[in-house]
Design an enzyme around this catalytic site. Structure first.
Site, mmCIF file in Angstrom:
data_model
loop_
_atom_site.group_PDB
_atom_site.id
_atom_site.type_symbol
_atom_site.label_atom_id
_atom_site.label_comp_id
_atom_site.label_asym_id
_atom_site.label_seq_id
_atom_site.Cartn_x
_atom_site.Cartn_y
_atom_site.Cartn_z
ATOM 1 C CG ASP A 67 -33.269 30.324 -17.544
ATOM 2 O OD1 ASP A 67 -32.301 31.159 -17.554
ATOM 3 O OD2 ASP A 67 -33.894 29.796 -16.614
ATOM 4 C CG ASN A 96 -35.050 39.291 -17.453
ATOM 5 O OD1 ASN A 96 -35.331 38.682 -18.546
ATOM 6 N ND2 ASN A 96 -34.625 38.539 -16.419
HETATM 7 C C1 IPE Z 1 -36.950 34.178 -17.839
HETATM 8 O O1 IPE Z 1 -35.865 33.817 -17.180
HETATM 9 C C2 IPE Z 1 -36.640 35.287 -18.682
HETATM 10 C C3 IPE Z 1 -36.054 35.076 -19.984
HETATM 11 C C4 IPE Z 1 -35.580 33.861 -20.554
HETATM 12 C C5 IPE Z 1 -36.055 36.289 -20.835
HETATM 13 P P1 IPE Z 1 -35.126 34.204 -15.874
HETATM 14 O O2 IPE Z 1 -33.944 33.647 -15.770
HETATM 15 O O3 IPE Z 1 -35.274 35.664 -15.772
HETATM 16 O O4 IPE Z 1 -36.404 33.501 -15.045
HETATM 17 P P2 IPE Z 1 -36.080 33.047 -13.610
HETATM 18 O O5 IPE Z 1 -35.820 34.307 -12.759
HETATM 19 O O6 IPE Z 1 -34.987 32.074 -13.333
HETATM 20 O O7 IPE Z 1 -37.447 32.664 -13.132
HETATM 21 C C1 IPE Z 2 -31.508 33.862 -20.231
HETATM 22 O O1 IPE Z 2 -30.454 33.456 -19.302
HETATM 23 C C2 IPE Z 2 -31.590 35.052 -20.823
HETATM 24 C C3 IPE Z 2 -32.374 36.161 -20.400
HETATM 25 C C4 IPE Z 2 -32.926 35.969 -19.056
HETATM 26 C C5 IPE Z 2 -32.044 37.421 -20.801
HETATM 27 P P1 IPE Z 2 -30.127 33.856 -17.876
HETATM 28 O O2 IPE Z 2 -29.428 35.259 -18.009
HETATM 29 O O3 IPE Z 2 -31.375 33.931 -17.008
HETATM 30 O O4 IPE Z 2 -29.139 32.754 -17.392
HETATM 31 P P2 IPE Z 2 -29.035 32.097 -15.876
HETATM 32 O O5 IPE Z 2 -30.392 31.590 -15.871
HETATM 33 O O6 IPE Z 2 -28.818 33.326 -14.902
HETATM 34 O O7 IPE Z 2 -27.909 31.018 -15.949
HETATM 35 MG MG MG Z 3 -32.222 32.619 -15.982
#
Ligand code: IPE
Ligand code: IPE
Ligand code: MG
Length: 247
Positions: free
Chosen positions: A22, A70
Site C-alpha cells: 500500500d 479497486n
Molecule cells: C488494499 O489497498 C488493496 C491492495 C493493496 C491491492 P487499498 O489502498 O485498496 O485499501 P484501502 O482502500 O486503503 O482500505
Molecule cells: C497500493 O497503493 C496499490 C493498489 C491498491 C493497487 P495505492 O494505490 O492504494 O496507494 P495509496 O494508498 O492511494 O497511496
Molecule cells: Mg491504498
C-alpha cells in the site's frame, strides 16, 4: 550487532508471508508525480521482496495486487495497473523461471481483461513445476468475495451428494477457497501506515502475526523486510494457550 547479522543467526522463518502493498499513490503524489508512477516503482519492491523471500527460505509469498474494491478507482488508473501487470509478467518471466518461482493467483481472475488472463495463464503454466517459492498474486481479490464463491462451491457439493448439511468441516471450506493447498500466512505485512485488513484473507489470517510499517510500498526494501521478519521472530505465538504452556 547489526540487524543483518542478528537476522542470519535466527531460524524461525515464516513459511508463508502475505503483503498488503500500500501507498503507491501517496508516494508518487508526494513528489508531484502521477499515481501510476507509484505503481510502476512498486514493481521494484516486488522484485526485491521476492528475492529476499527466496533467499530466506520462505516458501509462499502472497501479494495483494488488486482488490475487487479497486474497480471503483478512475478508469485510467485501472487500465494502467492492468497494463503494468501484463508488462511485468512479460519482463520477469525468465527471471521467475530461472529462480524456481512458481506463480499462482487468488481472486476472481476470469474477470480481468483478456490479455491479463492470457499472460497470467501462460506464466502459471510455464512455472508450474518450480519448487523454490510460490508467488501468489491476489488479483480481483477480496476475502468476502472468495468466501461467497467458496460457499457456492460447497452448495454445489451438497446438491450432488458429496457433502451432507450439518457435517461440513473447516477443511471442507478450506478445500474450496482460492487458497486451497496453500498454508495460512504466519506473517502479514502492510505498508504505508494504514492499520486495516481491507478485505484480505479474512479466514486465512486467523492466527497471523501483523507487522505494520510507515514505509510506502515503492520504498519497501530488504531492510524493511528483515525488520518485519525480526518483528515476527520476537512474537510469542500462543494460539489460545497460556504463555506457560508454550515455554
Ligand atoms: C488494499 O489497498 C488493496 C491492495 C493493496 C491491492 P487499498 O489502498 O485498496 O485499501 P484501502 O482502500 O486503503 O482500505
Ligand atoms: C497500493 O497503493 C496499490 C493498489 C491498491 C493497487 P495505492 O494505490 O492504494 O496507494 P495509496 O494508498 O492511494 O497511496
Ligand atoms: Mg491504498
Amino acid at each position: 550487532m547489526s540487524t543483518e547479522t542478528h537476522f542470519q543467526e535466527t531460524k524461525n522463518i515464516p513459511r508463508h508471508v502475505a503483503v498488503i502493498m500500500d501507498g503507491n499513490g501517496r508516494w508518487a503524489q508526494a513528489q508531484g508525480e502521477d499515481r501510476l508512477f507509484g505503481h510502476s516503482n512498486g514493481v521494484d519492491s516486488v522484485r526485491e521482496t521476492l528475492k529476499c523471500a527466496r533467499e530466506f527460505g520462505i516458501k509462499f509469498l502472497t501479494l495483494y495486487a488488486f482488490s475487487t474494491e479497486n474497480w471503483a478507482r478512475p478508469k485510467t488508473e485501472i487500465d494502467g495497473l492492468m497494463q503494468l501487470l501484463v508488462a511485468s509478467i512479460h519482463n520477469e518471466i525468465d527471471e521467475l523461471q530461472a529462480n524456481g518461482v512458481r506463480l499462482k493467483t487468488i481472486g476472481d481472475v476470469e474477470r480481468l481483461p483478456k490479455d491479463c488472463i492470457e499472460s497470467l495463464k501462460e506464466a502459471i503454466e510455464t512455472t508450474k513445476n518450480n519448487q523454490e517459492i510460490t508467488l501468489v498474486l491476489a488479483l480481483n481479490y477480496s476475502s468476502r468475495d472468495e468466501i461467497i464463491r467458496a460457499c457456492n462451491r460447497l452448495a454445489e457439493k451438497v446438491k450432488t451428494g458429496l457433502l451432507t448439511p450439518g457435517d461440513i468441516q473447516q477443511k471442507d471450506l478450506e478445500n474450496v477457497l482460492d487458497t486451497a493447498n496453500i498454508p495460512d500466512p504466519e506473517l502479514l505485512i502492510r505498508t504505508s501506515g494504514e492499520y486495516r485488513v481491507s478485505n484480505f484473507l479474512l479466514w486465512q489470517l486467523a492466527y497471523a502475526e501483523m507487522h505494520f510499517t510507515q514505509v510506502f510500498w515503492p520504498e519497501f526494501r530488504r531492510e524493511h523486510f528483515i525488520e518485519a521478519i525480526l518483528d515476527f521472530q520476537s512474537r510469542e505465538r500462543r494460539f489460545g494457550k497460556t504463555s506457560d504452556q508454550i515455554s
